[in-house]
Design an enzyme around this catalytic site. Structure first.
Site, PDB file in Angstrom:
ATOM      1  N   SER A 135       0.831  -1.210   0.222  1.00  0.00           N
ATOM      2  CA  SER A 135       0.056  -0.005   0.129  1.00  0.00           C
ATOM      3  C   SER A 135       0.966   1.286  -0.029  1.00  0.00           C
ATOM      4  CB  SER A 135      -1.056  -0.129   1.372  1.00  0.00           C
ATOM      5  OG  SER A 135      -1.639   1.207   1.328  1.00  0.00           O
ATOM      6  N   LYS A 161      -0.745  -0.898  -4.589  1.00  0.00           N
ATOM      7  CA  LYS A 161      -1.955  -0.193  -4.141  1.00  0.00           C
ATOM      8  C   LYS A 161      -1.768   1.254  -4.068  1.00  0.00           C
ATOM      9  CE  LYS A 161      -4.703  -0.152  -0.011  1.00  0.00           C
ATOM     10  NZ  LYS A 161      -5.424  -0.874   1.042  1.00  0.00           N
ATOM     11  N   LEU A 162      -2.160   1.998  -4.667  1.00  0.00           N
ATOM     12  CA  LEU A 162      -2.075   3.650  -4.435  1.00  0.00           C
ATOM     13  C   LEU A 162      -2.867   4.229  -3.593  1.00  0.00           C
ATOM     14  CD1 LEU A 162      -0.933   4.716  -8.291  1.00  0.00           C
ATOM     15  CD2 LEU A 162       0.434   3.791  -6.268  1.00  0.00           C
ATOM     16  N   LYS A 163      -2.741   4.811  -2.813  1.00  0.00           N
ATOM     17  CA  LYS A 163      -3.724   5.668  -1.999  1.00  0.00           C
ATOM     18  C   LYS A 163      -4.158   6.901  -2.931  1.00  0.00           C
ATOM     19  CE  LYS A 163      -4.114   3.577   2.031  1.00  0.00           C
ATOM     20  NZ  LYS A 163      -5.313   3.191   2.211  1.00  0.00           N
ATOM     21  N   ASP A 188      -7.006   2.982  -3.520  1.00  0.00           N
ATOM     22  CA  ASP A 188      -7.777   3.045  -2.596  1.00  0.00           C
ATOM     23  C   ASP A 188      -7.914   4.568  -1.963  1.00  0.00           C
ATOM     24  OD1 ASP A 188      -8.955   2.574   0.199  1.00  0.00           O
ATOM     25  OD2 ASP A 188      -7.141   1.625   0.968  1.00  0.00           O
ATOM     26  N   ASN A 190     -10.094   5.402   0.806  1.00  0.00           N
ATOM     27  CA  ASN A 190     -10.213   5.782   2.150  1.00  0.00           C
ATOM     28  C   ASN A 190     -11.604   6.830   2.191  1.00  0.00           C
ATOM     29  OD1 ASN A 190      -7.097   4.995   2.841  1.00  0.00           O
ATOM     30  ND2 ASN A 190      -8.865   4.089   3.914  1.00  0.00           N
ATOM     31  N   GLU A 213     -11.178   0.792  -4.120  1.00  0.00           N
ATOM     32  CA  GLU A 213     -11.283   0.542  -2.855  1.00  0.00           C
ATOM     33  C   GLU A 213     -12.023   1.500  -2.144  1.00  0.00           C
ATOM     34  OE1 GLU A 213      -8.058  -1.138  -0.752  1.00  0.00           O
ATOM     35  OE2 GLU A 213      -8.861  -1.000   1.284  1.00  0.00           O
ATOM     36  N   ASP A 238     -13.993  -1.781   2.268  1.00  0.00           N
ATOM     37  CA  ASP A 238     -13.153  -1.669   3.248  1.00  0.00           C
ATOM     38  C   ASP A 238     -13.964  -1.523   4.487  1.00  0.00           C
ATOM     39  OD1 ASP A 238     -11.316  -1.516   5.329  1.00  0.00           O
ATOM     40  OD2 ASP A 238      -9.899  -0.445   4.188  1.00  0.00           O
ATOM     41  N   LYS A 262     -10.545  -6.993   7.358  1.00  0.00           N
ATOM     42  CA  LYS A 262      -9.410  -6.741   8.545  1.00  0.00           C
ATOM     43  C   LYS A 262     -10.280  -7.374   9.630  1.00  0.00           C
ATOM     44  CE  LYS A 262      -7.746  -2.608   6.407  1.00  0.00           C
ATOM     45  NZ  LYS A 262      -8.201  -1.007   6.280  1.00  0.00           N
ATOM     46  N   GLY A 290      -4.754  -4.420   5.860  1.00  0.00           N
ATOM     47  CA  GLY A 290      -3.579  -4.250   6.925  1.00  0.00           C
ATOM     48  C   GLY A 290      -3.881  -3.057   7.618  1.00  0.00           C
TER      49      GLY A 290
END
Ligand code: NPQ
Ligand code: MG
Length: 370
Positions: A135, A161-163, A188, A190, A213, A238, A262, A290
């Site tokens: 990540s 995985k790129l934020k 992702d 968030n 995500e 998530d 998770k 994670g």
């Protein structure tokens, strides 16, 4: 098995590289560990909550408080303690999944060590190693991102995985896809977007992402379903998935094609396994997320990720990704995979001197009033 004594320990570990997401910038990992002493021996739990609410409602001091005042008395009152009985006792308290998962993890470790079974065998492992993804936080520039990702590709990670967040999405994804045309790539957010961003997010379809995500807020299941119909890129949830029940709802609504699991977010490894089971029954692939855990949390995550439905690379990384020195023996990656521990319980112990060096607070509880 019966609870005798609990040690709550706060540790403060510097991160080797700052981790920036749409939630903020983290330079260190402040972690709560729980050591349970039982009539049959000890076990370790790790709380994945962050110091402040943001990723979810829970936060470290709140988790410590709920554990001390409400969860430990409930679990200490159980005579013939097992992981399932601990979870059932804690169900009297609504919510607070990360606090509950910490206690359940420690009870499980103690119980498994006492009967000589590994976490992996307890959960139903079918693999002895897990494919690892990495990540990657929001960088200061595209050049720095490309350099950072190049190093991870060289290290052998099997997925990147790129934020992303508004203002850092299409350009970084395009830059990495151009530099690495065939790498397994996902993003992702968030929960940084709203449905008003749907057309913008649809531009990600050009980059052949494995998944996007959690683009929208945790509670926006219907909006995720609407967005899913507007994108070719599969949606993964998530933050929205907090239980097996919520997973079934999300799947029935068409809100996701993939689920990130998770254990902390869903209240423990037993509920995590139930989510795996319902997703597998609906042909929804899952993968293990994670929270920048120590070797203890990573060991439990490795066991979870070795269940049959975990068919996508995990956010499980070698210790060196985040920490110069882990509290356990280092978790190492070979050819993009990490071995699943097979010794009893977690199969790992903190190294006392290292643990002591990171410790900022210890609280011992030996009476559990009900
Ligand atoms: C996720 N984790 O999948 C998160 C959430 C997250 C590995 O991407 C400090 C410590 C900051 C843990 C920010 C990964 C964090 C954190 C976000 C975890 O959404
Ligand atoms: Mg996520």
């Amino acid at each position: 098995m019966k609870f005798e004594r609990v040690e709550l320990r706060r540790i403060d570990m510097p991160l080797r590289t700052p981790f920036r997401t749409s939630l903020g910038l983290e330079l260190r990992r402040d972690i709560l560990l729980l050591r349970a002493e039982t009539s049959e021996g000890h076990g370790w739990g790790e709380c994945v909550a962050l110091p402040e609410p943001g990723y979810c409602e829970e936060y470290l001091d709140g988790c410590a408080d709920v554990i001390k005042r409400f969860l430990l008395p409930l679990v200490a009152a159980v005579d013939d303690l097992t992981p399932a009985k601990a979870a059932a006792a804690m169900a009297a308290v609504p919510g607070n999944p990360m606090a509950k998962a910490t206690v359940e993890m420690a009870v499980t470790d103690a119980w498994l060590r006492a009967n000589g079974t590994s976490y992996a065998d307890h959960l139903g492992a079918v693999r002895d190693a897990v494919d690892c993804g990495v990540s990657v936080g929001i960088a200061d520039s595209l050049d720095e991102l490309v350099d950072e990702v190049s190093a991870y590709v060289d290290e052998g990670y099997r997925r990147i995985k790129l934020k992303i967040e508004p203002g850092w999405d299409l350009a970084p994804v395009r830059a990495i896809r151009e530099r690495f045309p065939t790498v397994a790539l996902q993003a992702d957010a968030n929960a940084a977007y709203t449905l008003a961003d749907a057309r913008h997010l649809a531009a990600l379809d050009a980059f052949d992402l494995v998944m996007l995500e959690q683009p929208l807020s945790a509670a926006d299941l219907r909006d995720h379903a609407t967005l899913a119909r507007m994108l070719r890129t599969p949606i993964c949830l998530d933050e929205s998935i907090t239980s097996a029940r919520s997973a079934v709802d999300a799947i029935a609504l068409g809100a996701c094609a993939v689920v990130n699991i998770k254990a902390g977010r869903v209240g423990g490894y037993l509920e995590a396994r139930r989510i795996h089971d319902v997703c597998t029954a609906h042909s929804i692939p899952v993968w293990c997320g994670g929270m920048l855990e120590t070797g203890l949390g990573q060991a439990a995550n490795l066991a979870l990720a070795s269940l049959p439905g975990f068919t996508l690379p995990a956010d499980i990384a070698p210790s060196e990704r985040y920490f110069t020195t882990d509290v356990t023996q280092p978790i190492t990656m070979h050819d993009g995979r990490i071995a699943v521990p097979d010794a009893p319980g977690l199969g790992l112990e903190p190294i006392p001197d290292v643990l002591e060096g990171y410790t900022t607070n210890v609280e011992v509880l030996s009476r559990f009033p009900t």
